[in-house]
Scaffold this motif. Structure first.
Motif, short mmCIF file in Angstrom:
data_model
loop_
_atom_site.label_atom_id
_atom_site.label_comp_id
_atom_site.label_asym_id
_atom_site.label_seq_id
_atom_site.Cartn_x
_atom_site.Cartn_y
_atom_site.Cartn_z
N THR A 30 1.96 54.15 -20.90
CA THR A 30 1.67 53.38 -22.10
C THR A 30 1.97 51.92 -21.79
O THR A 30 3.06 51.62 -21.32
N ALA A 31 1.04 51.03 -22.06
CA ALA A 31 1.20 49.62 -21.70
C ALA A 31 1.11 48.72 -22.92
O ALA A 31 0.22 48.87 -23.76
N HIS A 32 2.07 47.80 -23.02
CA HIS A 32 2.05 46.72 -24.01
C HIS A 32 2.30 45.43 -23.23
O HIS A 32 3.29 45.33 -22.52
N TRP A 33 1.44 44.44 -23.38
CA TRP A 33 1.63 43.22 -22.60
C TRP A 33 1.02 42.01 -23.31
O TRP A 33 0.12 42.12 -24.13
N ARG A 34 1.60 40.85 -22.98
CA ARG A 34 1.08 39.58 -23.49
C ARG A 34 1.36 38.51 -22.45
O ARG A 34 2.51 38.26 -22.10
N TYR A 35 0.27 37.90 -21.97
CA TYR A 35 0.36 36.87 -20.94
C TYR A 35 -0.14 35.54 -21.49
O TYR A 35 -0.72 35.47 -22.59
N SER A 36 0.06 34.49 -20.72
CA SER A 36 -0.39 33.16 -21.12
C SER A 36 -1.89 33.19 -21.44
O SER A 36 -2.69 33.76 -20.69
N GLY A 37 -2.24 32.58 -22.56
CA GLY A 37 -3.63 32.56 -23.01
C GLY A 37 -4.01 33.69 -23.93
O GLY A 37 -5.09 33.67 -24.52
N MET A 38 -3.13 34.68 -24.09
CA MET A 38 -3.38 35.80 -24.99
C MET A 38 -2.73 35.50 -26.34
O MET A 38 -1.53 35.24 -26.41
N ALA A 39 -3.53 35.53 -27.40
CA ALA A 39 -3.01 35.21 -28.73
C ALA A 39 -2.18 36.35 -29.30
O ALA A 39 -1.30 36.13 -30.14
N THR A 40 -2.47 37.57 -28.87
CA THR A 40 -1.78 38.74 -29.42
C THR A 40 -1.35 39.67 -28.29
O THR A 40 -1.78 39.53 -27.14
N THR A 41 -0.53 40.63 -28.64
CA THR A 41 -0.09 41.66 -27.70
C THR A 41 -1.19 42.70 -27.54
O THR A 41 -1.80 43.13 -28.52
N ALA A 42 -1.45 43.10 -26.30
CA ALA A 42 -2.45 44.13 -26.03
C ALA A 42 -1.76 45.48 -25.83
O ALA A 42 -0.60 45.54 -25.38
N HIS A 43 -2.48 46.56 -26.14
CA HIS A 43 -1.94 47.91 -26.07
C HIS A 43 -2.97 48.81 -25.40
O HIS A 43 -4.15 48.78 -25.75
N ALA A 44 -2.54 49.63 -24.46
CA ALA A 44 -3.48 50.49 -23.75
C ALA A 44 -2.75 51.68 -23.15
O ALA A 44 -1.51 51.73 -23.10
N HIS A 45 -3.54 52.64 -22.70
CA HIS A 45 -3.01 53.75 -21.91
C HIS A 45 -3.76 53.81 -20.60
O HIS A 45 -4.98 53.59 -20.55
N GLY A 46 -3.02 54.09 -19.52
CA GLY A 46 -3.67 54.18 -18.23
C GLY A 46 -3.03 55.21 -17.33
O GLY A 46 -1.89 55.66 -17.55
N PHE A 47 -3.78 55.60 -16.29
CA PHE A 47 -3.28 56.45 -15.22
C PHE A 47 -3.23 55.62 -13.95
O PHE A 47 -4.25 55.06 -13.52
N TRP A 48 -2.04 55.52 -13.36
CA TRP A 48 -1.82 54.69 -12.17
C TRP A 48 -1.76 55.59 -10.94
O TRP A 48 -1.06 56.61 -10.92
N ASP A 49 -2.49 55.21 -9.90
CA ASP A 49 -2.58 55.97 -8.67
C ASP A 49 -1.57 55.44 -7.66
O ASP A 49 -1.69 54.32 -7.19
N HIS A 50 -0.59 56.27 -7.32
CA HIS A 50 0.43 55.88 -6.34
C HIS A 50 0.05 56.29 -4.92
O HIS A 50 0.82 56.04 -3.99
N CYS A 51 -1.11 56.91 -4.74
CA CYS A 51 -1.51 57.36 -3.41
C CYS A 51 -2.57 56.46 -2.78
O CYS A 51 -2.78 56.49 -1.58
N GLY A 52 -3.28 55.70 -3.60
CA GLY A 52 -4.36 54.88 -3.08
C GLY A 52 -5.68 55.60 -3.27
O GLY A 52 -5.82 56.80 -3.00
N PHE A 53 -6.68 54.89 -3.76
CA PHE A 53 -7.98 55.49 -4.08
C PHE A 53 -9.05 54.49 -3.66
O PHE A 53 -9.04 53.34 -4.07
#
Length: 305
Positions: A138-161
């Protein structure tokens, strides 16, 4: 449901792992859950539903998508260094199994304030033990230039694809996503996710689709060995805890019903198959943030504060 008491004394509801939603029966939007889905098992449930919204994968947008950052460095068993400045982690190491199942708070009302722009929060995030390739995040993030916080879900590959390690499926938690994958349980918007390694050594990533009443496979199975004999379940942050005065208030984040896959069974995460992770980061170590465990160690809540 069973009422239990967390470490901070607040009563919470714990899901009964012996009672499950009837498989293949949709749950309409607005209908509160009285049970959780059963962990996916192909021998029991048949083939999972294919990804119903491949067009929503932000990874396919390439440079046009601004995805949250993740470290490419291996995560050591203990201690965890500050891979990014101010890393802050709290949760449990997962010491057994080759899969993990959990109910997660979506918490799309989490707001990263102006004085913490640059922050990334992964909470809850779960990585199986057993050298499985895939983490469900589960990801919540806000970087420079973003007016609001973003929310997402992802699957991260630790083996390389295809020669690269990183996000393989990453979807924003918009109204369409929540309509499929989120329902209210214990008064909070929750979604259910699972990662497991099959007999051929390939990792699968799934979400429970309530509009179909079926488990949905969200990525092409990823085969290989991650090198992580130990997994984790935790609240993780980067670029948040590098300023002593900055420990913003965020909504509480809960992960519950956590189970691990061992051969053909799904036992609960307990003190016998997991161990304490952290606290790392000043907001945890100075007591501003606290950690409640209502069912050791399968039901935790990050109290922030």
């Amino acid at each position: 449901m069973t009422v239990v008491v967390g470490l901070v004394g607040a009563p919470v509801l714990a899901e009964d792992a012996t009672v499950h939603l009837p498989y293949g029966v949709p749950v309409p939007e607005g209908q509160e859950l009285t049970a959780a889905p059963e962990p996916f098992d192909e021998a029991v449930h048949g083939r999972a539903l294919p990804n119903t919204q491949p067009q929503a994968n932000e990874v396919l947008k390439g440079a046009a998508a601004r995805l949250p950052e993740r470290s490419s460095r291996p995560r050591p068993r203990d201690p965890i260094p500050d891979i990014f400045p101010g890393s802050g982690d709290r949760g449990f190491w997962v010491n057994q199994g080759q899969g993990i199942f959990a109910a997660n708070d979506a918490q799309t009302d989490l707001v990263i304030p102006d004085n913490a722009v640059g922050t990334t929060i992964y909470a809850p995030t779960h990585m199986p033990a057993g050298n499985v390739c895939v983490e469900t995040v589960t990801a919540h993030w806000r970087y420079s230039g973003m007016a609001t916080t973003a929310h997402a879900h992802g699957f991260w590959d630790h083996c390389g694809f295809d020669g690269a390690t990183g996000w393989q499926t990453f979807e924003g938690m918009d109204a369409t996503w929540k309509g499929k994958y989120v329902r209210v349980l214990d008064g909070e918007e929750r979604y259910f996710t699972e990662v497991y390694k099959d007999g051929g050594g390939c990792a699968h990533g799934l979400l429970y689709n309530f509009t179909q009443g079926l488990w949905e496979e969200k990525l092409t199975p990823i085969c290989g060995n991650s090198g992580f004999a130990t997994g984790w379940t935790m609240w993780e942050s980067h670029y948040l805890m590098d300023v002593a005065q900055r420990c913003p208030a965020f909504p509480r984040v809960r992960a519950s019903g956590i189970q691990v896959y061992t051969v053909s069974a799904w036992p609960a995460l307990t003190t016998s198959n997991s161990s304490q992770l952290g606290p790392y980061g000043l907001c945890w170590t100075n007591g501003t943030y606290n950690f409640s465990v209502s069912v050791p160690n399968s039901d935790w809540t990050a109290l922030t504060p």
